[in-house]
Design a protein around this motif. Structure first.
Motif, short mmCIF file in Angstrom:
data_model
loop_
_atom_site.label_atom_id
_atom_site.label_comp_id
_atom_site.label_asym_id
_atom_site.label_seq_id
_atom_site.Cartn_x
_atom_site.Cartn_y
_atom_site.Cartn_z
N GLU A 215 10.39 14.17 3.41
CA GLU A 215 10.44 15.55 3.90
C GLU A 215 9.85 16.46 2.84
O GLU A 215 10.21 16.36 1.67
CB GLU A 215 11.87 15.98 4.22
CG GLU A 215 12.48 15.28 5.42
CD GLU A 215 13.89 15.77 5.72
OE1 GLU A 215 14.51 16.38 4.81
OE2 GLU A 215 14.37 15.57 6.84
N VAL A 217 9.81 20.08 1.49
CA VAL A 217 10.68 21.25 1.58
C VAL A 217 10.01 22.45 0.93
O VAL A 217 9.04 22.32 0.18
CB VAL A 217 12.05 20.98 0.93
CG1 VAL A 217 12.75 19.83 1.64
CG2 VAL A 217 11.89 20.66 -0.56
N PRO A 219 9.29 25.58 -1.53
CA PRO A 219 9.51 25.81 -2.97
C PRO A 219 10.80 26.58 -3.20
O PRO A 219 11.04 27.62 -2.58
CB PRO A 219 8.28 26.62 -3.39
CG PRO A 219 7.24 26.31 -2.37
CD PRO A 219 7.98 26.11 -1.08
N ASN A 220 11.66 26.04 -4.06
CA ASN A 220 12.94 26.68 -4.42
C ASN A 220 13.92 26.78 -3.25
O ASN A 220 14.84 27.60 -3.28
CB ASN A 220 12.70 28.08 -5.01
CG ASN A 220 11.77 28.06 -6.20
OD1 ASN A 220 11.87 27.17 -7.04
ND2 ASN A 220 10.85 29.01 -6.27
N ASN A 221 13.71 25.97 -2.20
CA ASN A 221 14.65 25.98 -1.07
C ASN A 221 14.62 24.61 -0.40
O ASN A 221 13.88 24.39 0.55
CB ASN A 221 14.28 27.07 -0.06
CG ASN A 221 15.31 27.18 1.07
OD1 ASN A 221 16.28 26.42 1.11
ND2 ASN A 221 15.09 28.10 1.98
N GLU A 222 15.42 23.70 -0.91
CA GLU A 222 15.38 22.33 -0.43
C GLU A 222 15.98 22.18 0.97
O GLU A 222 15.88 21.11 1.58
CB GLU A 222 16.11 21.41 -1.41
CG GLU A 222 15.44 21.34 -2.78
CD GLU A 222 16.11 20.35 -3.71
OE1 GLU A 222 17.14 19.77 -3.28
OE2 GLU A 222 15.61 20.16 -4.83
N ARG A 223 16.60 23.22 1.49
CA ARG A 223 17.18 23.13 2.83
C ARG A 223 16.15 23.41 3.93
O ARG A 223 16.37 23.04 5.08
CB ARG A 223 18.34 24.13 2.96
CG ARG A 223 19.54 23.80 2.07
CD ARG A 223 20.69 24.77 2.33
NE ARG A 223 21.85 24.44 1.50
CZ ARG A 223 23.00 25.10 1.56
NH1 ARG A 223 23.14 26.12 2.40
NH2 ARG A 223 24.01 24.74 0.79
N VAL A 225 12.95 22.51 5.60
CA VAL A 225 11.97 21.44 5.73
C VAL A 225 10.70 22.04 6.34
O VAL A 225 10.72 22.57 7.45
CB VAL A 225 12.50 20.29 6.60
CG1 VAL A 225 11.42 19.22 6.78
CG2 VAL A 225 13.75 19.69 5.97
N ASP A 277 5.25 9.15 -3.55
CA ASP A 277 5.15 10.21 -4.56
C ASP A 277 3.70 10.26 -5.04
O ASP A 277 2.94 9.31 -4.88
CB ASP A 277 6.09 9.94 -5.74
CG ASP A 277 6.40 11.19 -6.54
OD1 ASP A 277 5.76 12.23 -6.27
OD2 ASP A 277 7.28 11.13 -7.42
#
Length: 448
Positions: A215, A217, A219-223, A225, A277
């Motif tokens: 997923e 996500v 930048p600066n907000n992993e919630r 997607v 990655d």
């Protein structure tokens, strides 16, 4: 950041239009731009439409104008819909400016000066791109430590240093890895070089991903997607399509501008995410490879990652604008050409600054002569660096790598400066010679 609002469907737009609307749109001669920009629906809906039109009819007019000049690509999104692009005037202008400024078209004195001393600037550029590209992926080593490691050829000691070292090696070896044509194995090898010794799962190094738990996500907000890439079972086929696109030769009726093709290679690696990655670094490396292959030699000196790192949300948004507007990659092309132009502008400013500094320093150093000759340009460059960073040290190896010269030449340069009292020589460990700026180096130079 927010995900851009998806535009109304074509069916919804056609239902909004009346029998009188379409002839009216033809008379208005609305092109693909609005207010001089290639606006997405998410931006257009906040602008004032032309007189007599509502936002949906205005968007319909833009969609029709864009579809007439759209160029389809051999790439498809997850739903099987084809990607495309158009060439609005802002993009054509950007491409022209890059053609002029990136070395394909012979430049002026700046280009000549850069070519004459390209070893010194190239190594600095490779270091800059290696550091910032790795920092975009999470490397946290300070710039000074990372730069010293690369210049001295020291082995990386931490995970972050390893990421930067790998990126440097990949950028240095990319032409050998990819050769003249691009094959899936070359892309996989490139990812292996970029990620070796940095992944939690060693089996993900040098291998296409085998799962669909990826997923992307915000930048600066992993919630939040932003993107889920295509199914892993499609990756082998999609990577082959990517390579075929890179190797294609243009005929009169299928010409794709080389810069457009290079950017789309970058885009598709990011969209497909073929690896667990290292996808961003792999995509950017392929961009550099293709640009150099097509004769844009000056792009080897650019650090696009430095500019992308300043505004990661804009980079992500360029992908989102494409994905939410029927696979129209024009948004990404516009963003990336603007990034390249910023990089070129920064490079030319850097070059002009270095030329001024070199001229000023040369004037001061002209009287400092050995019994045989004046100080050479490598020695004056080192002294200029020493004046800026008096706490930094130099080694024969770091000087050799910075200027791409023989060991004996580098040794003679440093010993010559030490003999003049401008550098202090000491031993680091048992054998390694280290040279520090003399405590009174500025006074000595000022007295010239």
């Amino acid at each position: 950041m927010k995900i851009p609002l998806t535009p109304p469907s074509l069916n919804e737009l056609m239902q909004e239009a009346s029998a009188e609307t379409l002839p009216q749109l033809a008379r208005l001669k609305l092109g693909p731009l609005a207010y001089g920009h290639y606006l997405h629906w998410d931006e257009l809906r906040h602008r004032t439409p032309p007189e007599g039109l509502n936002h949906k009819i205005w968007w319909l007019a833009l969609r029709l104008a864009r579809s007439v000049s759209a160029n389809t690509l051999p790439f498809h999104d997850k739903q099987g819909e084809v990607f495309s692009y158009t060439l609005p005037e802002p993009l054509l202008k950007n491409l022209h400016e890059i053609d002029r400024g990136a070395g394909l078209v012979p430049g002026g004195e700046d280009s000549a000066a850069l070519r004459a001393d390209q070893g010194r600037y190239l190594i600095s550029s490779l270091i800059e791109e290696s550091i910032t590209s790795s920092q975009m992926e999470g490397a946290s080593t300070t710039r000074r430590v990372a730069e010293a490691m690369l210049r001295e050829g020291r082995k990386p000691g931490t995970l972050s240093e390893r990421m930067i070292f790998n990126n440097f090696e990949a950028m240095r070896r990319i032409r050998d890895i990819c050769r003249d044509t691009l094959e899936p194995g070359h892309v996989i090898e490139l990812q292996r070089v970029l990620t070796e010794g940095t992944l939690e799962r060693r089996e993900d190094c040098g291998q296409l991903r085998t799962s669909d738990d990826i997923e992307i996500v915000a930048p600066n907000n992993e919630r939040l997607v932003l993107h889920r890439p295509p199914h892993h079972s499609e990756l082998t086929r999609r990577l082959q399509v990517l390579c075929d696109f890179a190797n294609a030769t243009d005929s009169d009726d299928t010409f794709i501008h080389p810069i457009v093709r290079a950017i789309l290679l970058h885009f598709m690696v990011g969209y497909d995410h073929p690896f667990a990655d290292g996808n961003g670094r792999t995509g950017r490396a392929l961009f550099y490879w293709y640009m150099a292959k097509q004769g844009y030699w000056l792009t080897e000196y650019l650090s696009i990652s430095r500019i992308l790192r300043k505004a990661p949300a804009q980079y992500a948004r360029a992908y989102l604008l494409t994905e939410t507007d029927s696979g129209d990659t024009t948004y990404f092309l516009l963003h990336q050409t603007e990034v390249i132009l910023k990089g070129l502008s920064a490079l030319h400013q850097y070059l002009q600054q270095k030329q001024r500094e070199q001229a000023q320093l040369s004037a001061k150093l002209r009287a400092l002569q050995t019994s045989e000759k004046q100080l050479n340009h490598r020695q004056t460059a080192l002294l200029a660096h020493a004046l800026k960073r008096p706490d930094e040290y130099f080694t024969i190896e770091s000087h050799q790598r910075s200027h791409q010269i023989a060991y004996a030449t580098a040794r003679a340069d440093l010993l010559g400066l030490a003999a003049l009292g401008l550098l202090s020589e000491t031993l680091h460990g048992r054998r390694k010679k280290v040279f520090y700026p003399a405590p009174d180096i500025r006074q000595k130079l000022e007295s010239v």
